[in-house]
Structures are given as structure tokens and as C-alpha cells.
Design a protein around this motif. Structure first.
Motif, PDB file in Angstrom:
ATOM      1  N   SER A 152       0.829  -1.201   0.000  1.00 57.98           N
ATOM      2  CA  SER A 152       0.000   0.000   0.000  1.00 57.98           C
ATOM      3  C   SER A 152       0.873   1.264   0.000  1.00 57.98           C
ATOM      4  O   SER A 152       0.640   2.187  -0.782  1.00 57.98           O
ATOM      5  CB  SER A 152      -0.931  -0.013   1.212  1.00 57.98           C
ATOM      6  OG  SER A 152      -1.744   1.135   1.240  1.00 57.98           O
ATOM      7  N   GLU A 174      -5.422  -4.497  -0.840  1.00 53.13           N
ATOM      8  CA  GLU A 174      -6.817  -4.265  -0.447  1.00 53.13           C
ATOM      9  C   GLU A 174      -7.416  -5.523   0.178  1.00 53.13           C
ATOM     10  O   GLU A 174      -7.325  -6.614  -0.357  1.00 53.13           O
ATOM     11  CB  GLU A 174      -7.638  -3.850  -1.668  1.00 53.13           C
ATOM     12  CG  GLU A 174      -9.064  -3.504  -1.372  1.00 53.13           C
ATOM     13  CD  GLU A 174      -9.244  -2.267  -0.516  1.00 53.13           C
ATOM     14  OE1 GLU A 174     -10.211  -2.246   0.257  1.00 53.13           O
ATOM     15  OE2 GLU A 174      -8.428  -1.334  -0.606  1.00 53.13           O
ATOM     16  N   PRO A 180      -7.932  -1.543   7.080  1.00 56.45           N
ATOM     17  CA  PRO A 180      -8.260  -1.287   5.677  1.00 56.45           C
ATOM     18  C   PRO A 180      -8.370   0.193   5.324  1.00 56.45           C
ATOM     19  O   PRO A 180      -8.245   0.561   4.172  1.00 56.45           O
ATOM     20  CB  PRO A 180      -9.599  -1.987   5.468  1.00 56.45           C
ATOM     21  CG  PRO A 180      -9.892  -2.745   6.693  1.00 56.45           C
ATOM     22  CD  PRO A 180      -8.920  -2.350   7.752  1.00 56.45           C
ATOM     23  N   ASN A 227      -5.566   2.135   3.104  1.00 55.00           N
ATOM     24  CA  ASN A 227      -5.567   2.261   1.645  1.00 55.00           C
ATOM     25  C   ASN A 227      -6.312   3.499   1.178  1.00 55.00           C
ATOM     26  O   ASN A 227      -6.068   3.981   0.077  1.00 55.00           O
ATOM     27  CB  ASN A 227      -6.177   1.014   0.990  1.00 55.00           C
ATOM     28  CG  ASN A 227      -5.155   0.145   0.301  1.00 55.00           C
ATOM     29  OD1 ASN A 227      -3.966   0.445   0.255  1.00 55.00           O
ATOM     30  ND2 ASN A 227      -5.622  -0.959  -0.246  1.00 55.00           N
ATOM     31  N   GLY A 258      -9.543  -6.676  -4.374  1.00 58.10           N
ATOM     32  CA  GLY A 258      -8.844  -5.482  -4.839  1.00 58.10           C
ATOM     33  C   GLY A 258      -9.699  -4.658  -5.766  1.00 58.10           C
ATOM     34  O   GLY A 258      -9.816  -3.440  -5.624  1.00 58.10           O
ATOM     35  N   GLY A 295     -12.614  -3.014  -3.722  1.00 52.57           N
ATOM     36  CA  GLY A 295     -12.174  -1.898  -2.881  1.00 52.57           C
ATOM     37  C   GLY A 295     -11.824  -0.660  -3.682  1.00 52.57           C
ATOM     38  O   GLY A 295     -12.190   0.464  -3.310  1.00 52.57           O
TER      39      GLY A 295
END
Length: 148
Positions: A42, A72, A78, A81, A114, A117
Motif C-alpha cells: 500500500s 486491499e 483497511p 488504503n 482489490g 475496494g
């Protein structure tokens, strides 16, 4: 998290292997990307957002989005990100494209979490995905440009 330049090369190698790899290689890389490893991927995405602007390189930004997409759903928090995606969103606009276009370019490479997200972030209102909304600012110019 700011990455040492030596670590950039290692993460770049992982992202390149992921992008060029067979599905089994991609699955293995995603499977290993938990906790700190996901955090490094990230952070790399945010660093690459700065480098892409410095070099006017959309392909570099695509690699950053792949790294973020791998991370992700695998980060300890979380929300980390979200800051990175705000920088990537801004850098895409500075490069004359959109985050949506960059996501579309790489979504065939990304794991389902991924893609989900990244697309969820992109659906936010512009003001809610701006660097200002996350307390990020642009610093420097040319080869000194970075997000802080």
C-alpha cells in the motif's frame, strides 16, 4: 509509511512478477500479502503516485494501483488504503486521466477484493476522495514532487 529506496526495488520486483505471472503466481503473492506485507504494498502505491507525477508516467501509476489492489482487504486497518487511493486519484488527474480509467486498465490482473475496494473508493464523491479530505498535500515540484 515511507519506504527506503532499496525496498522500492524489492516491491517493484514483486509487483512485476505479479503482473507477468500466471494465475497461480498471482494467487501465491496475494496469499502472502497480509499485515505488514500488505502495508508495504500500500505504501509503495502512494510512493509510486508521486513518482508517476514526477516522471509523467501512467504505466508507473498502473503498477502502483496493482500494488494497492493486492493489499486491499489484507491490511491490518483497511482504512490505510484510503489515504493512498486519495493520492493515486490526485496523481491520475495530474497525469490527465482518472482513477477509474487506471482501475479499468488493470482490473483483469487484480483479485476480486482489490477490484471491489478500488471501485468502491472511486464511487465516492470527488470531494470525499480528494487529497484535502484526507489531510494530504502536494509538496515540491518536478523531481521533488511528493504527497505528504
Amino acid at each position: 509509511m515511507r519506504l527506503p529506496h532499496a525496498l522500492d526495488a524489492e516491491v517493484e520486483a514483486i509487483v512485476t512478477a505479479y503482473m507477468k505471472g500466471l494465475p497461480s503466481v498471482r494467487d501465491a503473492i496475494v496469499g502472502d500479502a497480509y499485515g505488514r506485507a500488505a502495508g508495504v504494498l500500500s505504501a509503495y502505491g502512494q510512493r509510486v503516485a508521486s513518482l508517476a507525477v514526477r516522471n509523467g508516467d501512467i504505466d508507473m501509476l498502473r503498477r502502483g494501483v496493482v500494488a494497492i489492489g493486492i493489499a486491499e482487504g489484507r491490511l491490518e486497518d483497511p482504512r490505510n488504503n484510503l489515504y493512498v487511493l486519495a493520492a493515486v486519484n490526485d496523481s491520475a488527474s495530474l497525469l490527465g486521466t482518472t482513477l477509474r480509467a487506471v482501475i479499468d486498465d488493470v482490473k483483469g490482473l487484480l483479485p476480486p477484493a482489490g477490484i471491489a475496494g478500488l471501485q468502491e473508493f472511486d464511487r465516492h464523491a470527488d470531494r470525499d476522495k480528494s487529497i484535502e479530505a484526507y489531510g494530504i498535500r502536494r509538496c515540491g515540484s518536478g523531481q521533488e514532487f511528493l504527497y505528504a
